[in-house]
Design a protein around this motif. Structure first.
Motif, short mmCIF file in Angstrom:
data_model
loop_
_atom_site.label_atom_id
_atom_site.label_comp_id
_atom_site.label_asym_id
_atom_site.label_seq_id
_atom_site.Cartn_x
_atom_site.Cartn_y
_atom_site.Cartn_z
N ARG A 140 -19.78 -4.76 -1.98
CA ARG A 140 -18.92 -5.97 -1.95
C ARG A 140 -18.11 -6.07 -3.23
O ARG A 140 -17.26 -6.93 -3.35
N GLU A 144 -19.04 -0.81 11.39
CA GLU A 144 -20.40 -0.90 10.83
C GLU A 144 -21.38 -0.44 11.91
O GLU A 144 -22.38 -1.11 12.20
N ASP A 164 -14.72 -8.42 2.59
CA ASP A 164 -13.74 -7.97 1.60
C ASP A 164 -13.20 -9.20 0.88
O ASP A 164 -12.20 -9.77 1.27
N GLN A 224 -8.01 6.98 5.66
CA GLN A 224 -6.82 6.70 6.47
C GLN A 224 -6.04 8.00 6.71
O GLN A 224 -5.61 8.29 7.84
N HIS A 263 -7.06 -9.25 8.83
CA HIS A 263 -6.47 -8.04 8.26
C HIS A 263 -5.40 -7.48 9.21
O HIS A 263 -4.31 -7.11 8.80
N ARG A 315 -14.08 -2.69 -4.85
CA ARG A 315 -13.38 -2.31 -3.61
C ARG A 315 -11.97 -1.85 -3.91
O ARG A 315 -11.39 -2.21 -4.91
N ALA A 316 -11.43 -1.07 -3.00
CA ALA A 316 -10.14 -0.41 -3.21
C ALA A 316 -10.23 0.25 -4.60
O ALA A 316 -11.17 0.97 -4.85
N LYS A 365 0.14 4.43 -0.66
CA LYS A 365 -0.37 5.67 -0.05
C LYS A 365 -1.62 5.40 0.77
O LYS A 365 -2.37 4.46 0.47
N GLY A 409 -19.23 -5.23 5.14
CA GLY A 409 -17.80 -5.33 5.46
C GLY A 409 -17.01 -6.40 4.75
O GLY A 409 -15.79 -6.29 4.69
N THR A 460 -17.70 2.26 0.83
CA THR A 460 -17.35 0.84 1.00
C THR A 460 -16.02 0.55 0.29
O THR A 460 -15.72 1.15 -0.74
N GLY A 461 -15.24 -0.31 0.88
CA GLY A 461 -13.98 -0.73 0.28
C GLY A 461 -12.91 0.33 0.26
O GLY A 461 -11.97 0.27 -0.54
N SER A 462 -13.03 1.35 1.14
CA SER A 462 -12.07 2.45 1.08
C SER A 462 -11.01 2.35 2.18
O SER A 462 -10.31 3.32 2.46
N GLY A 463 -10.88 1.21 2.81
CA GLY A 463 -9.79 1.02 3.76
C GLY A 463 -10.06 1.48 5.18
O GLY A 463 -9.14 1.82 5.92
N LYS A 464 -11.32 1.44 5.59
CA LYS A 464 -11.64 1.89 6.95
C LYS A 464 -10.99 0.99 8.01
O LYS A 464 -10.60 1.45 9.07
N THR A 465 -10.87 -0.30 7.69
CA THR A 465 -10.33 -1.22 8.70
C THR A 465 -8.93 -0.77 9.14
O THR A 465 -8.62 -0.72 10.33
N PHE A 480 0.85 -1.19 0.00
CA PHE A 480 0.00 0.00 0.00
C PHE A 480 0.88 1.25 0.00
O PHE A 480 1.41 1.66 1.04
N1 ATP Z 1 -3.83 2.24 1.68
C1 ATP Z 1 -4.35 1.26 0.95
N2 ATP Z 1 -3.98 1.10 -0.34
C2 ATP Z 1 -4.51 0.12 -1.09
N3 ATP Z 1 -5.40 -0.79 -0.64
C3 ATP Z 1 -5.79 -0.68 0.65
C4 ATP Z 1 -5.28 0.34 1.50
N4 ATP Z 1 -5.84 0.18 2.71
C5 ATP Z 1 -6.66 -0.89 2.63
N5 ATP Z 1 -6.62 -1.41 1.40
C6 ATP Z 1 -7.38 -2.57 0.89
O1 ATP Z 1 -8.69 -2.13 0.53
C7 ATP Z 1 -9.63 -3.17 0.70
C8 ATP Z 1 -10.86 -2.65 1.41
O2 ATP Z 1 -10.54 -2.30 2.73
P1 ATP Z 1 -11.56 -2.43 3.93
O3 ATP Z 1 -12.10 -3.80 3.99
O4 ATP Z 1 -10.90 -1.88 5.12
O5 ATP Z 1 -12.72 -1.46 3.41
P2 ATP Z 1 -13.89 -0.77 4.23
O6 ATP Z 1 -13.81 0.68 3.97
O7 ATP Z 1 -13.86 -1.22 5.63
O8 ATP Z 1 -15.15 -1.36 3.46
P3 ATP Z 1 -16.63 -1.68 3.99
O9 ATP Z 1 -17.33 -0.38 4.18
O10 ATP Z 1 -17.22 -2.47 2.90
O11 ATP Z 1 -16.49 -2.43 5.26
C9 ATP Z 1 -8.93 -4.27 1.48
O12 ATP Z 1 -8.65 -5.34 0.61
C10 ATP Z 1 -7.63 -3.62 1.94
O13 ATP Z 1 -6.58 -4.54 2.01
#
Ligand code: ATP
Length: 845
Positions: free
Chosen positions: A662, A432, A637, A295, A365, A665-666, A290, A635, A314-319, A288
């Motif tokens: 779903r 969530e 992924d 984040q 993760h 993502r990313a 950036k 959530g 969704t899928g924007s890296g919140k975890t 990753f």
């Molecule tokens: N900085 C980053 N650069 C590229 N990919 C990333 C980065 N951070 C996280 N990811 C990847 O992006 C994907 C989505 O991340 P994550 O599951 O955290 O999304 P989320 O925002 O929690 O989604 P949701 O709302 O669906 O729960 C994961 O596969 C993760 O590995």
């Protein structure tokens, strides 16, 4: 003799690769032997049994007599029917018998006939996927038992200790077996209206008792080499050593085993976040380069000690947005605050997740993130469906706890010592949040929060918020709009009469600060950037046909289909399997083990059975389909899911956002397609328009024609019509199978009812008399007709379908099937060919 908790290990080919066995003499006289010395043969379990409570596998044994002496049971077998391990033979460890064995012992005469009969019946009753399950059953049935491979790293002494432990355990079980009564099956919801999701969290004790796959399934290489314990939790006394080794499974890939981070990676975008070199290097290993928008904005605030409410698509890296600061904080305190005064470990964080799958995914993760750290944190997942005792043991060692509210509260309210340590956590993370704080979860979540806030000293008064050591982090892709305005400071909090509204619930979280920091990383659109949305209108009774057509028209993708009811999942999975599509089920009425297995299979490549997490989007190696209720909407992924089909229109705009999220993502691309009946058209357009309203208002697109942001897909109706015949036939076969299964259950119920009414039971007569008529009687008629089909009729229908599926369907390449959506991709390289492969999408080749 059918139900069995044994590991579904594939019977090894005779001779090849097997450990040496002591030569047995061909003496016919039978002698007592231990259960695991018998030559059990594994037989394949049909997919339908994924949902069968307590049903974990089929094994058969022949030529064994069971002799009961008082409360003891002996297995008598001729030497040729046994396998007696030499010192180095550990194949028996694959075959730890479970509760069902006890039932067998009590009720069986040792014959294999019943097992075989049950298997045959199941095979006949249910269409089986051509995707042969064997490949992953070896490892994938979720039992906690070690494979023979796993014992390879053991010293001779360890092996011996393990064998002894197992022997004791088996003896104890055999003793118990003599008295055993059949275990009550866990009730499965038959509710056709709604999947209660994890409302069953606190439910079935039996389910909790069934240990399943290692928490760290996806875990690092080193962990997989580690020794794990046999499964029987009831035999905890006997397998103390193994429990310890089980706890050690929370082991991360050692730095030396990890790939070196690419030194050419430009990680400068992370510099403003001030992360430690260790964590930066771990992030580099993940590739990753950036931080995502959420984040970049949330990490500094959290590291500054703020309470944060984070919203991002969704899928924007919140975890990682909430996990990175937690790990940074953990690294900072390492060595400074290892334990409480009484020597007990204090976890740094408690994460709450609305579903079990999401909890495990968050844990995975974080483990990936921490894999390169010299001393990674001990991560413990606390969810329903897995052994509670095991989780309690792990909790005592946990640095980070990730749980679902039901199980978490179950453990906390049992007066566990964990309460004291939990009161000292530094972070409470609610993922969530809008889901978790509603829909039946809040009661437990509220109890957890109250318990955390209760003063450890008085056990009654609450600590003042500012005295609390804990930061609260709350994340989701959706918070209702009124709440967002309030969070952004544009409107005042007014809690009068709010009941269970989000703002009321958020207030209940007792933030340390009066006004937590609200970060909205995607204020304009809730949907992922690279998501295409489409809508197909079809007749209410034609959804099955259009589902099939949509899947075929978007081949070579991992497809996730959402329905609003468990029964629809139960019906659609065999229907698609009957049409030779590799479909799996996921809903909350399934055993946790089956849920995990479905997810694993969905993620695996159906051709090779190997996990295919690393395939790039669009690659032709994934063709799996998951049919799920909304338990999969939040959530998850899963890589390479590029098509979402809403078989039923979602119940709310937020559900639409999360289901569609779903995919895409990313930075990946994806498509979301709504199947919409004529009566649903207007409400669906409204629902989707709600999701897009803000964006359209902003960019001035809010014309009547395109106000929804969703394109109506101009699917080729002529082509769909050519598929009708096969879908109708497949449906008839599936309906017959399901009606027969349901029939026997219903007959029982009717007999009981007739009994209570004091009338003679005769379903036909009762129905004629109008006793069972009324709502749903049309469906009942249909079911009855389906049930009346004979085996021969069903078999002949199957033959006809097979023949039909082997015929090519002319696609007429000049026609456009998906409007302007993916037609180019669709036809690329496969002009007119792809429907010729319908008989298994190439899986049979
Ligand atoms: N900085 C980053 N650069 C590229 N990919 C990333 C980065 N951070 C996280 N990811 C990847 O992006 C994907 C989505 O991340 P994550 O599951 O955290 O999304 P989320 O925002 O929690 O989604 P949701 O709302 O669906 O729960 C994961 O596969 C993760 O590995």
């Amino acid at each position: 003799m059918v139900a069995n908790k044994r590991k579904l290990s594939k019977a090894p080919a005779a001779g090849a690769g097997q450990p040496k066995r002591r030569k047995t003499q061909a003496v016919e006289k039978k002698r007592p032997v231990s259960v695991d010395a018998l030559q059990w043969k594994t037989v394949d379990v049909p997919e339908m049994f994924d949902d069968a409570e307590g049903f974990f596998g089929l094994e058969e044994i022949e030529g064994v007599e069971i002799v009961r002496e008082g409360d003891k049971v002996k297995f008598m077998a001729a030497a040729k029917d046994t396998k007696e391990p030499e010192e180095d033979d550990f194949s028996g460890f694959d075959d730890t018998p479970g509760d069902a064995d006890q039932i067998d012992v009590a009720s069986s005469n040792g014959s294999s006939k019943l097992r075989k009969k049950a298997q045959k019946k199941a095979e006949k009753a249910v269409p089986q996927s051509d995707d042969d399950d064997d490949a992953d059953d070896d490892d994938d049935d979720g039992d906690d038992e070690p494979s023979t491979l796993e014992t390879k790293g053991l010293t001779k002494g360890q092996k011996k200790a393990k064998r002894m432990a197992k022997k004791k355990m088996l003896e104890a079980k055999a003793k118990k077996a003599a008295k055993a009564k059949p275990a009550k099956p866990v009730p499965v919801s038959d509710d056709d209206s709604k999947d209660p999701e994890d409302a069953q969290e606190t439910a079935p004790k039996q389910e909790a008792k069934k240990d399943i796959k290692k928490d760290q399934k996806k875990g690092p290489k080193k962990e997989q080499k580690k020794v794990t314990k046999p499964v029987e939790k009831e035999a905890s006394v006997e397998i103390e050593d193994d429990e310890d080794s089980e706890l050690e499974t929370n082991v991360f890939t050692a730095v030396e085993d990890l790939p070196e981070p690419d030194e050419d990676l430009d990680m400068s975008a992370w510099v403003p976040l001030n992360l430690s070199p260790q964590l930066l290097s771990s992030i580099a290993r993940l590739g990753f380069t950036k931080p995502t928008r959420i984040q970049a904005s949330a990490i500094p605030e959290i590291m500054d000690g703020r309470d944060v409410i984070g919203k991002a698509s969704t899928g924007s890296g919140k975890t990682l947005a909430f996990s990175i600061p937690v790990i940074e904080s953990w690294l900072a305190r390492m060595g400074t605050k290892p334990a409480a005064a009484d020597g007990k470990k204090i976890p740094i964080a408690l994460f709450l997740s609305p579903t079990r799958e999401l909890a495990h995914q968050i844990a995975d993760h974080i483990k990936e993130l921490c894999a390169g750290l010299p001393t990674p944190p001990y991560i413990c997942t606390v969810t329903g469906g897995l052994s509670e005792q095991k989780q309690q043991r792990q909790l005592a060692r946990a640095d980070i706890i990730i749980g679902t509210p039901g199980r978490m509260w179950e453990i906390m309210s049992a007066g566990s010592a964990i309460l004291d340590s939990l009161r000292q956590i530094s972070f409470l993370v609610v993922d969530e949040a809008d889901r978790l704080l509603k829909d039946g979860h809040f009661k437990e979540a509220e109890e957890i929060i109250k318990a955390l806030d209760r003063s450890a000293a008085t056990e009654e008064n609450e600590d003042k918020p500012e005295d609390r050591p804990r930061q609260t982090l709350v994340f989701s892709a959706t918070f209702n709009r009124g709440l967002q305005q309030k969070l952004a400071g544009k409107s005042k909090w007014d809690l009068k009469g709010q009941g269970e509204s989000m703002e009321y619930l958020l207030k209940k979280l007792n933030f340390r600060e009066e006004k937590p920091q609200f970060i909205d990383a995607n204020p304009i659109s809730q949907m992922a950037e690279n998501l295409k949305e489409g809508l197909i209108t079809c007749g209410d009774m034609e959804k099955d046909l259009y589902l099939y057509a949509t899947i075929l028209l978007q081949p070579c993708h991992r497809t996730l289909v959402f329905t609003n009811s468990i029964n629809s999942v139960r019906r659609l999975v065999p229907l698609l399997q009957m049409l030779n599509l590799p479909a799996y089920a996921l809903h909350s009425g399934m055993m946790q083990k089956a849920r995990m297995r479905s997810l694993e299979r969905f993620k695996a490549n159906p051709v090779t059975g190997q996990a295919s997490a690393n395939t790039t989007p669009g690659q032709n190696s994934t063709n799996t389909i998951l049919i799920a209720t909304d338990v999969a909407a939040r959530g998850l992924d899963i890589p390479n899911v590029d098509l979402i089909i809403h078989y039923h229109v979602p119940r709310s705009a937020d559900d639409y956002v999360h289901r569609s999220g779903r995919t895409a993502r990313a930075s990946a691309h994806g498509t979301s397609v709504l199947l919409c009946g004529p009566k649903e058209a207007i409400s669906t357009q409204r629902l989707v328009a709600k999701v897009h309203a803000k964006k359209e208002a902003k960019v001035g697109l809010a014309t009547k024609k395109n106000a929804t942001g969703v394109r109506t897909i101009d699917i080729d109706r002529k082509l769909v019509a050519r598929l009708r015949e096969r879908v109708v036939l497949a449906k008839a076969i599936t309906d017959a199978t399901l009606a027969k299964e349901k029939g026997s259950k219903e007959d029982d119920w009717m007999k009981k009812a007739a009994d209570e009414l004091g009338v003679d039971y005769d379903s036909d007569e009762l129905e004629k008399a109008g006793m069972w008529s009324g709502r749903g009687s049309g469906r009942k008629e249909q079911e009855k007709a389906s049930r009346k089909l004979t085996k021969a009729e069903v078999a002949s229908m199957k033959g006809a379908l097979k023949e039909m599926l082997s015929r090519r369907i002319n696609t007429g390449v000049s026609e456009s099937y998906f409007g302007n959506m993916d037609v180019t991709d669709l036809l690329k390289g496969s002009q007119g060919d792809f429907l010729g492969k319908v008989d298994g999408l190439g899986l049979d080749d």
